[in-house]
Design an enzyme around this catalytic site. Sequence first.
Site, PDB file in Angstrom:
ATOM      1  N   GLY A  24       0.835  -1.320   0.112  1.00 49.76           N
ATOM      2  CA  GLY A  24      -0.076  -0.008   0.098  1.00 49.76           C
ATOM      3  C   GLY A  24       0.895   1.157  -0.004  1.00 49.76           C
ATOM      4  O   GLY A  24       0.504   2.261   0.601  1.00 49.76           O
ATOM      5  N   ALA A  25       1.921   1.220  -0.691  1.00 48.43           N
ATOM      6  CA  ALA A  25       2.929   2.248  -0.862  1.00 48.43           C
ATOM      7  C   ALA A  25       2.624   3.578  -1.725  1.00 48.43           C
ATOM      8  O   ALA A  25       3.043   4.558  -2.152  1.00 48.43           O
ATOM      9  CB  ALA A  25       4.241   1.751  -1.033  1.00 48.43           C
ATOM     10  N   ASN A  91       0.514  -2.878   4.988  1.00 46.70           N
ATOM     11  CA  ASN A  91      -0.094  -1.720   5.458  1.00 46.70           C
ATOM     12  C   ASN A  91      -1.182  -1.518   4.568  1.00 46.70           C
ATOM     13  O   ASN A  91      -2.368  -0.896   4.856  1.00 46.70           O
ATOM     14  CB  ASN A  91       0.781  -0.356   5.114  1.00 46.70           C
ATOM     15  CG  ASN A  91      -0.056   0.784   5.020  1.00 46.70           C
ATOM     16  OD1 ASN A  91      -0.530   1.370   5.737  1.00 46.70           O
ATOM     17  ND2 ASN A  91       0.100   1.381   3.789  1.00 46.70           N
ATOM     18  N   TYR A 155     -15.105  -3.265   8.533  1.00 53.09           N
ATOM     19  CA  TYR A 155     -13.789  -2.672   8.901  1.00 53.09           C
ATOM     20  C   TYR A 155     -13.139  -3.212  10.356  1.00 53.09           C
ATOM     21  O   TYR A 155     -12.051  -3.556  10.310  1.00 53.09           O
ATOM     22  CB  TYR A 155     -13.757  -1.158   8.571  1.00 53.09           C
ATOM     23  CG  TYR A 155     -12.285  -0.403   8.744  1.00 53.09           C
ATOM     24  CD1 TYR A 155     -11.474  -0.637   7.713  1.00 53.09           C
ATOM     25  CD2 TYR A 155     -12.063   0.308   9.729  1.00 53.09           C
ATOM     26  CE1 TYR A 155     -10.123   0.017   7.667  1.00 53.09           C
ATOM     27  CE2 TYR A 155     -10.619   0.807  10.191  1.00 53.09           C
ATOM     28  CZ  TYR A 155      -9.924   0.768   9.081  1.00 53.09           C
ATOM     29  OH  TYR A 155      -8.537   1.297   9.136  1.00 53.09           O
ATOM     30  N   SER A 158     -12.461  -6.611  10.560  1.00 53.30           N
ATOM     31  CA  SER A 158     -11.199  -7.050   9.823  1.00 53.30           C
ATOM     32  C   SER A 158      -9.915  -6.966  10.568  1.00 53.30           C
ATOM     33  O   SER A 158      -9.097  -7.525  10.615  1.00 53.30           O
ATOM     34  CB  SER A 158     -11.200  -6.435   8.160  1.00 53.30           C
ATOM     35  OG  SER A 158     -10.913  -5.147   8.437  1.00 53.30           O
ATOM     36  N   LYS A 159      -9.886  -5.765  11.134  1.00 55.31           N
ATOM     37  CA  LYS A 159      -8.971  -4.992  11.787  1.00 55.31           C
ATOM     38  C   LYS A 159      -8.754  -5.792  13.419  1.00 55.31           C
ATOM     39  O   LYS A 159      -7.576  -6.071  13.659  1.00 55.31           O
ATOM     40  CB  LYS A 159      -8.889  -3.532  12.109  1.00 55.31           C
ATOM     41  CG  LYS A 159      -8.697  -2.822  10.886  1.00 55.31           C
ATOM     42  CD  LYS A 159      -7.424  -3.019  10.328  1.00 55.31           C
ATOM     43  CE  LYS A 159      -7.343  -2.151   8.863  1.00 55.31           C
ATOM     44  NZ  LYS A 159      -6.028  -2.230   8.372  1.00 55.31           N
TER      45      LYS A 159
END
Length: 253
Positions: A24-25, A91, A155, A158-159
């Site tokens: 995710g850069a 990330n 969300y 998932s986290k």
Amino acid sequence: MAESKHTLSNDSVISESKTVLITGASSGIGLALYNHYISLGYNVICCGRDISKLEKLNTNAQAKLAFDVNDIDSVNEAAKTIIAIDILILNAGTCEYIDDAKNFNGQAFRNVISTNLLSMGVLLESFLPKVKRGGQLAFVSSSATILPFPRAEAYGASKAGVDYLANSLRSDLKKDGINVCLIHPGFVKTPLTDKNTFSMPFIITPEQAAVRIYKGLKQNKQYVHFPKRLTLLLKFLSLFPQKFSNSLLAKDV
Ligand SMILES: NC(=O)c1ccc[n+]([C@@H]2O[C@H](COP(=O)([O-])OP(=O)(O)OC[C@H]3O[C@@H](n4cnc5c(N)ncnc54)[C@H](OP(=O)(O)O)[C@@H]3O)[C@@H](O)[C@H]2O)c1
């Protein structure tokens, strides 16, 4: 990937040139992390879905890997090109809200769980064997797991899974000399949060987030959370019965 020293023009040593891989850069926190590590002389392997976005990054990364974290074959192929990693930062992530809980959007739930959590199994299978003894594995989770937020069923779930995964892996990877760091950012101004219409207290820039993550990893921390004025407040609220935090958070989101 050979270790060497990088020096600034004033000759102060700024880093050993370790290899950092960031998923995710291409955007937000990952992009800020990429810029920060590159500025300190690290070898950075940046990953995203879109190679054209990665090509636009203004400095030379060690490698630019384009893959969707949900595509097992692409992840495996990308990993074959990598020899060794000192710091693996997982990330990449997404967010979709459940706007109408009664008419539950199962597709949105599957999308978010797949990108944020199931993908971790694929990424770990492919990239973790490349992490050196003495290396680090970092998971960018979310402070949303401290309290159950409205509309965040997908969300947050998932986290929360990422939290458990990180905390469990930490003990199992000890014998391999790999430190596992769990990261709980609060609100960070990125394309992901630009879509939010609710107020985001104590929001910080991606650059501020990147510095906090960098410093936490540099100190070999197992848990990094920021900004503390938000995360400590959430932790305090989590001590009360859930009906209290539910009514408080429901007003805003
Ligand atoms: N911003 C916040 O307030 C905040 C707070 C807590 C936690 N986080 C977490 O921080 C991480 C980064 O978020 P951000 O705010 O920086 O979001 P962002 O700006 O939207 O960046 C997300 C990054 O993840 C990549 N990505 C998304 N889905 C992917 C997929 N299926 N395969 C491969 N790469 C994918 C994106 O690549 P593309 O360019 O290809 O889309 C992008 O590089 C996420 O895990 C997020 O949950 C963010």
